[in-house]
Scaffold this active site. Structure first.
Site, PDB file in Angstrom:
ATOM      1  N   LYS A 151       0.847  -1.178   0.000  1.00  0.00           N
ATOM      2  CA  LYS A 151       0.000   0.000   0.000  1.00  0.00           C
ATOM      3  C   LYS A 151       0.891   1.239   0.000  1.00  0.00           C
ATOM      4  CE  LYS A 151      -4.298  -1.570   0.293  1.00  0.00           C
ATOM      5  NZ  LYS A 151      -5.343  -1.219  -0.686  1.00  0.00           N
ATOM      6  N   ASP A 176      -0.165  -0.731  -4.723  1.00  0.00           N
ATOM      7  CA  ASP A 176      -1.452  -0.049  -4.798  1.00  0.00           C
ATOM      8  C   ASP A 176      -1.258   1.379  -4.311  1.00  0.00           C
ATOM      9  OD1 ASP A 176      -4.050   0.813  -4.749  1.00  0.00           O
ATOM     10  OD2 ASP A 176      -4.796  -0.726  -3.380  1.00  0.00           O
ATOM     11  N   GLU A 202      -1.554  -0.520  -9.082  1.00  0.00           N
ATOM     12  CA  GLU A 202      -3.004  -0.410  -8.932  1.00  0.00           C
ATOM     13  C   GLU A 202      -3.405   1.039  -8.647  1.00  0.00           C
ATOM     14  OE1 GLU A 202      -6.500  -2.523  -6.171  1.00  0.00           O
ATOM     15  OE2 GLU A 202      -4.434  -3.262  -6.123  1.00  0.00           O
ATOM     16  N   ASP A 225      -9.005   0.073  -9.909  1.00  0.00           N
ATOM     17  CA  ASP A 225      -9.756  -0.370  -8.724  1.00  0.00           C
ATOM     18  C   ASP A 225     -10.929   0.578  -8.513  1.00  0.00           C
ATOM     19  OD1 ASP A 225     -10.751  -1.304  -6.354  1.00  0.00           O
ATOM     20  OD2 ASP A 225      -8.948  -0.944  -5.172  1.00  0.00           O
ATOM     21  N   LYS A 247     -14.150  -6.333  -6.988  1.00  0.00           N
ATOM     22  CA  LYS A 247     -14.445  -6.602  -5.578  1.00  0.00           C
ATOM     23  C   LYS A 247     -15.954  -6.749  -5.427  1.00  0.00           C
ATOM     24  CE  LYS A 247     -10.502  -3.951  -3.770  1.00  0.00           C
ATOM     25  NZ  LYS A 247     -10.082  -2.756  -2.993  1.00  0.00           N
ATOM     26  N   CYS A 275     -10.358  -7.653  -2.281  1.00  0.00           N
ATOM     27  CA  CYS A 275     -11.237  -7.751  -1.112  1.00  0.00           C
ATOM     28  C   CYS A 275     -11.053  -6.523  -0.246  1.00  0.00           C
ATOM     29  CB  CYS A 275     -10.928  -9.013  -0.299  1.00  0.00           C
ATOM     30  SG  CYS A 275      -9.353  -8.945   0.613  1.00  0.00           S
TER      31      CYS A 275
END
Length: 328
Positions: A151, A176, A202, A225, A247, A275
């Site tokens: 992240k 991400d 991402e 995303d 998701k 998720c």
């Protein structure tokens, strides 16, 4: 007459989870929907935080608004019109799939028309946003895992990736950015990240701010995303993204997610299945969806201090299909 109930739950995390675009998380906050009919109960779970439903009512209020229709027999087809895409619809949709499976004594994968029973899959393991030193320490402790997801989305991101690469040289890396980068940062970071072996980026930009991705060479495949909620978004992503992250909480359940995956593949996108931070009850339908996906991110239970009874089995980063006692 059916009976419909729902409740909010909190599941403690091993450590605080930090994402660039959200407050620090200390719990996995979920809502569980239970739909009972003639002594048979189906369950579904969604994330309570409702991150993707900007402008929608609170999850609990949405569920209350459809209680009567569900108790009078509304099915998954009707549900698509009763609720918008998002977390509340996901929990109801998955509960209806589970109920149908138990009533028919057929597993969901057969009811959904999948070609074969689900197989174990390798999931990413997510490192939350922190200092390079802290992320390196977490990476070192998880260096036995094949695929780490970082992240990012704050100053110092390249330094974070470099620190993780040094601490876990044998791991594959995906990142991400959680909409945290400017165009200038993306252009500067891309070659450096490629040199560090990053194989996927991402959501570098906020939805609607991603035209640059169609104008420059993407040295590393880019995944949508937040820019991809359901099938309505796909046409606008062509030429900008290489993959879409599906998701269940975004799409509004397994029903829409399966259709989204089929249409995305038809348009040439690779698939990632992601998720939110939830229990195995949320991961079980996601694992069905993730069969054949290029990237699988269903590590929510690995971030929790505990999981449900009859939880999915995780062996390191290998996620195994749920026992039907849990779901499906």
């Amino acid at each position: 007459m059916r009976k419909v109930s729902f409740r909010a739950e909190q599941w403690p995390l091993h450590e605080p989870f930090i994402i660039a675009s959200l407050p620090v998380m200390h719990f996995g906050e979920v809502v569980v929907v239970e739909i009972s009919e003639n002594g048979v109960c189906g369950r579904g779970e969604c994330e309570h935080t409702n991150v993707y439903d900007v402008g929608y009512a609170d999850v609990m209020a949405q569920l209350e608004s459809v209680r009567s229709a569900l108790e009078q027999g509304a099915d998954r087809t009707a549900l698509q019109q009763l609720l918008p895409p998002g977390s509340a619809r996901n929990a109801v949709d998955c509960a209806l799939w589970d109920l149908q499976a138990r009533q028919s004594q057929q597993p969901v994968w057969q009811l959904a028309g999948l070609e074969a029973a689900p197989q174990p899959l390798t999931t990413v393991f997510t490192l939350s946003l922190h200092t390079p030193q802290h992320m390196a320490a977490v990476a070192a402790a998880n260096a036995h895992r094949p695929l780490l997801k970082l992240k990012l989305g704050q100053p110092g991101d390249v330094e974070r990736v470099a620190a993780v690469r040094a601490a876990a040289p044998g791991c594959r890396l995906v990142i991400d950015a959680n909409m945290g980068w400017s165009a200038a940062q993306y252009l500067a970071y891309q070659p450096q990240l490629a040199a560090l072996g990053v194989e996927m980026i991402e959501q570098p930009f906020a939805p609607g701010e991603d035209q640059l991705l169609a104008e420059v060479e993407r040295l590393i495949p880019v995944t949508a995303d937040e820019s991809c909620q359901d099938r309505r978004d796909l046409a606008g992503l062509v030429g900008r993204y290489d993959l879409v992250n599906i998701k269940l909480d975004k799409a509004g359940g397994l029903t829409e997610a399966l259709a989204l995956a089929r249409q995305a593949r038809a348009l040439g996108f690779d698939i990632m299945v992601g998720c939110n931070v939830g229990t195995s009850l949320a991961m079980a339908p996601a694992l069905l969806l993730a069969q054949g996906a290029r990237y699988v991110d269903i590590d929510g239970p690995l971030l929790l201090s505990e999981d449900r009874p009859d939880a999915m089995r995780y062996q390191d980063s290998q996620a195994y299909p749920a026992d039907r006692a849990l779901w499906g």
